[in-house]
Scaffold this motif. Structure first.
Motif, PDB file in Angstrom:
ATOM      1  N   ILE A 200      19.368 123.387  39.923  1.00 42.37           N
ATOM      2  CA  ILE A 200      18.540 124.250  39.061  1.00 42.37           C
ATOM      3  C   ILE A 200      18.303 123.403  37.819  1.00 42.37           C
ATOM      4  O   ILE A 200      19.003 123.515  36.813  1.00 42.37           O
ATOM      5  CB  ILE A 200      19.283 125.555  38.689  1.00 42.37           C
ATOM      6  CG1 ILE A 200      19.830 126.269  39.926  1.00 42.37           C
ATOM      7  CG2 ILE A 200      18.372 126.492  37.879  1.00 42.37           C
ATOM      8  CD1 ILE A 200      18.776 126.848  40.849  1.00 42.37           C
ATOM      9  N   SER A 201      17.348 122.502  37.913  1.00 43.20           N
ATOM     10  CA  SER A 201      17.285 121.446  36.901  1.00 43.20           C
ATOM     11  C   SER A 201      15.866 121.077  36.493  1.00 43.20           C
ATOM     12  O   SER A 201      15.671 120.040  35.850  1.00 43.20           O
ATOM     13  CB  SER A 201      17.987 120.204  37.456  1.00 43.20           C
ATOM     14  OG  SER A 201      17.270 119.727  38.592  1.00 43.20           O
TER      15      SER A 201
ATOM     16  N   ALA B 253      11.452 113.870  29.736  1.00 39.97           N
ATOM     17  CA  ALA B 253      11.751 113.229  31.031  1.00 39.97           C
ATOM     18  C   ALA B 253      12.059 114.244  32.138  1.00 39.97           C
ATOM     19  O   ALA B 253      12.261 113.870  33.298  1.00 39.97           O
ATOM     20  CB  ALA B 253      12.932 112.276  30.858  1.00 39.97           C
ATOM     21  N   ILE B 254      12.109 115.531  31.797  1.00 41.96           N
ATOM     22  CA  ILE B 254      12.358 116.563  32.818  1.00 41.96           C
ATOM     23  C   ILE B 254      11.010 116.923  33.444  1.00 41.96           C
ATOM     24  O   ILE B 254      10.071 117.274  32.723  1.00 41.96           O
ATOM     25  CB  ILE B 254      12.997 117.833  32.190  1.00 41.96           C
ATOM     26  CG1 ILE B 254      14.361 117.481  31.564  1.00 41.96           C
ATOM     27  CG2 ILE B 254      13.140 118.946  33.217  1.00 41.96           C
ATOM     28  CD1 ILE B 254      14.974 118.618  30.738  1.00 41.96           C
ATOM     29  N   PRO B 255      10.869 116.819  34.773  1.00 39.83           N
ATOM     30  CA  PRO B 255       9.570 117.115  35.382  1.00 39.83           C
ATOM     31  C   PRO B 255       8.960 118.451  34.930  1.00 39.83           C
ATOM     32  O   PRO B 255       7.768 118.521  34.680  1.00 39.83           O
ATOM     33  CB  PRO B 255       9.876 117.087  36.881  1.00 39.83           C
ATOM     34  CG  PRO B 255      10.977 116.057  36.985  1.00 39.83           C
ATOM     35  CD  PRO B 255      11.824 116.282  35.763  1.00 39.83           C
ATOM     36  N   GLN B 256       9.756 119.506  34.769  1.00 39.34           N
ATOM     37  CA  GLN B 256       9.194 120.790  34.345  1.00 39.34           C
ATOM     38  C   GLN B 256       9.046 120.915  32.821  1.00 39.34           C
ATOM     39  O   GLN B 256       8.611 121.962  32.319  1.00 39.34           O
ATOM     40  CB  GLN B 256      10.014 121.961  34.909  1.00 39.34           C
ATOM     41  CG  GLN B 256       9.702 122.190  36.388  1.00 39.34           C
ATOM     42  CD  GLN B 256      10.279 123.495  36.930  1.00 39.34           C
ATOM     43  OE1 GLN B 256      11.069 123.487  37.844  1.00 39.34           O
ATOM     44  NE2 GLN B 256       9.895 124.614  36.346  1.00 39.34           N
ATOM     45  N   LYS B 257       9.393 119.854  32.086  1.00 42.05           N
ATOM     46  CA  LYS B 257       9.145 119.751  30.634  1.00 42.05           C
ATOM     47  C   LYS B 257       9.773 120.851  29.794  1.00 42.05           C
ATOM     48  O   LYS B 257       9.223 121.255  28.758  1.00 42.05           O
ATOM     49  CB  LYS B 257       7.614 119.728  30.340  1.00 42.05           C
ATOM     50  CG  LYS B 257       6.873 118.608  31.039  1.00 42.05           C
ATOM     51  CD  LYS B 257       7.313 117.250  30.572  1.00 42.05           C
ATOM     52  CE  LYS B 257       6.622 116.127  31.330  1.00 42.05           C
ATOM     53  NZ  LYS B 257       7.433 114.908  31.400  1.00 42.05           N
ATOM     54  N   ARG B 258      10.920 121.354  30.213  1.00 37.22           N
ATOM     55  CA  ARG B 258      11.652 122.297  29.363  1.00 37.22           C
ATOM     56  C   ARG B 258      13.118 122.296  29.778  1.00 37.22           C
ATOM     57  O   ARG B 258      13.460 121.866  30.891  1.00 37.22           O
ATOM     58  CB  ARG B 258      11.087 123.723  29.469  1.00 37.22           C
ATOM     59  CG  ARG B 258      11.274 124.382  30.831  1.00 37.22           C
ATOM     60  CD  ARG B 258      10.930 125.885  30.757  1.00 37.22           C
ATOM     61  NE  ARG B 258      11.010 126.559  32.051  1.00 37.22           N
ATOM     62  CZ  ARG B 258      12.115 127.133  32.537  1.00 37.22           C
ATOM     63  NH1 ARG B 258      13.245 127.104  31.862  1.00 37.22           N
ATOM     64  NH2 ARG B 258      12.100 127.736  33.714  1.00 37.22           N
TER      65      ARG B 258
ATOM     66  N   ALA C 156      16.219 113.129  19.895  1.00 35.03           N
ATOM     67  CA  ALA C 156      16.888 112.735  21.150  1.00 35.03           C
ATOM     68  C   ALA C 156      16.683 113.826  22.195  1.00 35.03           C
ATOM     69  O   ALA C 156      16.445 113.539  23.382  1.00 35.03           O
ATOM     70  CB  ALA C 156      18.374 112.513  20.893  1.00 35.03           C
ATOM     71  N   MET C 157      16.746 115.086  21.750  1.00 29.86           N
ATOM     72  CA  MET C 157      16.553 116.186  22.698  1.00 29.86           C
ATOM     73  C   MET C 157      15.114 116.190  23.230  1.00 29.86           C
ATOM     74  O   MET C 157      14.891 116.351  24.430  1.00 29.86           O
ATOM     75  CB  MET C 157      16.879 117.515  22.057  1.00 29.86           C
ATOM     76  CG  MET C 157      16.950 118.631  23.080  1.00 29.86           C
ATOM     77  SD  MET C 157      17.324 120.197  22.349  1.00 29.86           S
ATOM     78  CE  MET C 157      15.683 120.735  21.944  1.00 29.86           C
ATOM     79  N   ARG C 158      14.152 115.981  22.343  1.00 31.46           N
ATOM     80  CA  ARG C 158      12.741 115.988  22.774  1.00 31.46           C
ATOM     81  C   ARG C 158      12.487 114.887  23.804  1.00 31.46           C
ATOM     82  O   ARG C 158      11.734 115.066  24.761  1.00 31.46           O
ATOM     83  CB  ARG C 158      11.804 115.837  21.568  1.00 31.46           C
ATOM     84  CG  ARG C 158      11.654 117.153  20.786  1.00 31.46           C
ATOM     85  CD  ARG C 158      10.552 117.062  19.735  1.00 31.46           C
ATOM     86  NE  ARG C 158      10.873 116.164  18.637  1.00 31.46           N
ATOM     87  CZ  ARG C 158      11.658 116.482  17.600  1.00 31.46           C
ATOM     88  NH1 ARG C 158      12.190 117.684  17.512  1.00 31.46           N
ATOM     89  NH2 ARG C 158      11.912 115.607  16.648  1.00 31.46           N
TER      90      ARG C 158
END
Ligand SMILES: NC(=O)c1ccc[n+]([C@@H]2O[C@H](COP(=O)([O-])OP(=O)(O)OC[C@H]3O[C@@H](n4cnc5c(N)ncnc54)[C@H](O)[C@@H]3O)[C@@H](O)[C@H]2O)c1
Length: 241
Positions: free
Chosen positions: A236-237, A203-208, A196-198
């Protein structure tokens, strides 16, 4: 003693502690208000002589007043970071537990108002006097399913930031930070599984996920830089909305 002294609520761990570390490495001082006495002791030990603290719950009006008076004098704060906050238990809209609703509102909003009020009553003037309020992207998007009370408190912090910026100008700048998902104790247990975390990270544009240091860097800018910014909120996301 001259120089800045930053009062940080919830400063013993996570984002608050990262901000404290960055303030101390600039050569300034911090006062930490944190409800976790053991974590506070450890934080003060790590930060050394540039740090002081009180083990108090920010939603306790008498405790905030007493702790603020205790640090008055050379350690009177010049800046404030309203960072203490809790997620609360997950609750669907048809299963609201009144005590849990009160607990989240109390720490996240009452605590912010009480700490701000105590700070304003005693603060020492400083050319870059500033307050930073810790909101969240949940304040924009309503929060994760089941965490709507948390999201509501973070949305209220956006409104309070604008109201405080207006009322405290021109002497004090007031801005907010809206972190996305930051790797701290608060996030432990939020994800049902590693998978679920992965999925969320993908889906986070900066991938972390973010780090407490990512947020601390922005907090330092809002505290000591940003001379013509007030009433603003910075996400800051990693691009997550
Ligand atoms: N971690 C994230 O993903 C994230 C995202 C958006 C916003 N935030 C916000 O950032 C702030 C810090 O979060 P974090 O992730 O570092 O959390 P954390 O749980 O790691 O640390 C919070 C600190 O606040 C203290 N605290 C909690 N309740 C308190 C109270 N009533 N009085 C005094 N101290 C209290 C805790 O003891 C702890 O030391 C919170 O306001 C949180 O809502 C965090």
């Amino acid at each position: 003693m001259t120089g800045a002294c930053v009062l940080i609520t919830g400063g013993a761990r996570g984002i608050g502690f990262a901000i404290a570390r960055n303030v101390v490495s600039r050569g300034d001082r911090v006062i930490l208000f944190d409800a976790d006495a053991a974590a506070l002791d450890a934080a003060l030990h790590t930060l050394g002589t540039s740090a002081r603290g009180s083990a108090i719950d920010v939603s306790d009006a008498a405790a905030i007043k007493a702790a603020t008076a205790e640090h008055a004098g050379d350690w009177t704060p010049t800046h404030l970071v309203n960072n203490a906050g809790i997620l609360g238990r997950k609750m669907a809209f048809d299963q609201m537990d009144a005590d849990e609703v009160d607990r989240v509102l109390s720490v996240n909003l009452r605590g912010l108002l009480l700490a701000t009020s105590a700070f304003l009553a005693t603060r020492r003037a400083h050319p870059s006097a500033a307050i930073v309020n810790m909101s969240s992207i949940a304040g924009f998007n309503g929060g994760a399913p089941g965490l709507s009370v948390y999201g509501a408190t973070k949305g209220a912090i956006l409104a309070l930031t604008r109201a405080m910026a207006r009322d405290l100008a021109p002497d004090i700048r007031v801005n907010a930070l809206a972190p996305g998902i930051i790797e701290t104790d608060m996030q432990k247990g939020v994800f049902a599984s590693g998978a679920a975390m992965r999925e969320v990270v993908a889906a986070i544009p900066q991938k972390r996920l973010g780090t407490p240091g990512d947020v601390a860097e922005a907090a330092i800018w809002l505290l000591f830089g940003a001379p013509y910014s007030t009433g603003e909120t910075i996400r800051i996301s990693g691009g997550r909305t």
